[in-house]
Design a protein around this motif. Sequence first.
Motif, PDB file in Angstrom:
ATOM      1  N   ALA A 152      -4.005   1.765  -2.973  1.00  0.00           N
ATOM      2  CA  ALA A 152      -3.314   1.985  -1.698  1.00  0.00           C
ATOM      3  C   ALA A 152      -4.297   1.978  -0.535  1.00  0.00           C
ATOM      4  O   ALA A 152      -4.034   1.369   0.511  1.00  0.00           O
ATOM      5  CB  ALA A 152      -2.548   3.308  -1.743  1.00  0.00           C
ATOM      6  N   TYR A 207      -3.879   4.044  -8.576  1.00  0.00           N
ATOM      7  CA  TYR A 207      -2.910   3.728  -7.517  1.00  0.00           C
ATOM      8  C   TYR A 207      -3.354   4.194  -6.131  1.00  0.00           C
ATOM      9  O   TYR A 207      -3.208   3.445  -5.160  1.00  0.00           O
ATOM     10  CB  TYR A 207      -1.521   4.271  -7.859  1.00  0.00           C
ATOM     11  CG  TYR A 207      -0.642   3.255  -8.535  1.00  0.00           C
ATOM     12  CD1 TYR A 207      -0.428   2.001  -7.975  1.00  0.00           C
ATOM     13  CD2 TYR A 207      -0.011   3.534  -9.729  1.00  0.00           C
ATOM     14  CE1 TYR A 207       0.378   1.065  -8.595  1.00  0.00           C
ATOM     15  CE2 TYR A 207       0.795   2.599 -10.356  1.00  0.00           C
ATOM     16  CZ  TYR A 207       0.983   1.374  -9.779  1.00  0.00           C
ATOM     17  OH  TYR A 207       1.778   0.436 -10.389  1.00  0.00           O
ATOM     18  N   SER A 247       0.821  -1.208   0.000  1.00  0.00           N
ATOM     19  CA  SER A 247       0.000   0.000   0.000  1.00  0.00           C
ATOM     20  C   SER A 247       0.856   1.261   0.000  1.00  0.00           C
ATOM     21  O   SER A 247       0.584   2.207  -0.730  1.00  0.00           O
ATOM     22  CB  SER A 247      -0.921   0.001   1.225  1.00  0.00           C
ATOM     23  OG  SER A 247      -1.572   1.227   1.374  1.00  0.00           O
ATOM     24  N   TRP A 301      -5.037  -3.276  -7.119  1.00  0.00           N
ATOM     25  CA  TRP A 301      -3.586  -3.264  -7.345  1.00  0.00           C
ATOM     26  C   TRP A 301      -3.229  -4.041  -8.606  1.00  0.00           C
ATOM     27  O   TRP A 301      -2.377  -3.607  -9.385  1.00  0.00           O
ATOM     28  CB  TRP A 301      -2.830  -3.857  -6.150  1.00  0.00           C
ATOM     29  CG  TRP A 301      -1.386  -3.985  -6.465  1.00  0.00           C
ATOM     30  CD1 TRP A 301      -0.438  -3.016  -6.412  1.00  0.00           C
ATOM     31  CD2 TRP A 301      -0.718  -5.152  -6.967  1.00  0.00           C
ATOM     32  NE1 TRP A 301       0.770  -3.508  -6.836  1.00  0.00           N
ATOM     33  CE2 TRP A 301       0.625  -4.816  -7.184  1.00  0.00           C
ATOM     34  CE3 TRP A 301      -1.136  -6.449  -7.249  1.00  0.00           C
ATOM     35  CZ2 TRP A 301       1.553  -5.730  -7.668  1.00  0.00           C
ATOM     36  CZ3 TRP A 301      -0.214  -7.351  -7.732  1.00  0.00           C
ATOM     37  CH2 TRP A 301       1.117  -7.001  -7.934  1.00  0.00           C
ATOM     38  N   CYS A 347       2.258   1.721  -3.402  1.00  0.00           N
ATOM     39  CA  CYS A 347       1.230   2.223  -4.328  1.00  0.00           C
ATOM     40  C   CYS A 347       1.018   3.719  -4.129  1.00  0.00           C
ATOM     41  O   CYS A 347       0.844   4.468  -5.092  1.00  0.00           O
ATOM     42  CB  CYS A 347      -0.091   1.488  -4.113  1.00  0.00           C
ATOM     43  SG  CYS A 347      -0.128  -0.173  -4.761  1.00  0.00           S
ATOM     44  N   HIS A 350       6.673  -5.920  -9.759  1.00  0.00           N
ATOM     45  CA  HIS A 350       5.249  -6.272  -9.714  1.00  0.00           C
ATOM     46  C   HIS A 350       5.068  -7.793  -9.691  1.00  0.00           C
ATOM     47  O   HIS A 350       4.198  -8.316  -8.988  1.00  0.00           O
ATOM     48  CB  HIS A 350       4.499  -5.679 -10.901  1.00  0.00           C
ATOM     49  CG  HIS A 350       4.199  -4.219 -10.761  1.00  0.00           C
ATOM     50  ND1 HIS A 350       3.637  -3.665  -9.639  1.00  0.00           N
ATOM     51  CD2 HIS A 350       4.379  -3.191 -11.623  1.00  0.00           C
ATOM     52  CE1 HIS A 350       3.476  -2.366  -9.812  1.00  0.00           C
ATOM     53  NE2 HIS A 350       3.937  -2.052 -11.012  1.00  0.00           N
TER      54      HIS A 350
END
Length: 145
Positions: free
Chosen positions: A73, A69, A26, A87, A29, A115
């Motif tokens: 998050a 994003y 998070s 995500w 992100c 990722h």
Amino acid sequence: MLHDSAHVPKPSLTEVLFGWFLRLVSASCFWFALNYWALLIGFSHNGAGRFDLLPPEWRAAATALAVVYPVAAIGLWLLVSWGPVVWVLAAAIEIAVHEFYPGMFGARPLLFVLHGAVAVTFVLFRVALFVQRLRQARKVRVDSP
């Protein structure tokens, strides 16, 4: 005197680590979101990335990622089920623009690796939690003689 509230089981170490992992993702992100917003408002790249100066393909990608994003998050930080889904959407958009259109967006192979590592770690945590819950279900049965 009896307790009037239901007994809440103590979370296992795996569940606690999984929660910390999701909160770490998070935070990353949120960092990505701040980078895309900085690009769009002209704060980074000496103002060359301002929205009105970007080519149309960058406008679409950067705007989508600047919105998706922060939502990812929040979902990951709150440990809700839709957080990882958002995500995955954000990561898929970012991977797609950099891997399939490197001429327009530039190649960023490390982004794909990062990722991918997060996705593999997430799947491993979910498998470990599934196995743990399966063992608990076998151990405690109300219909056992």
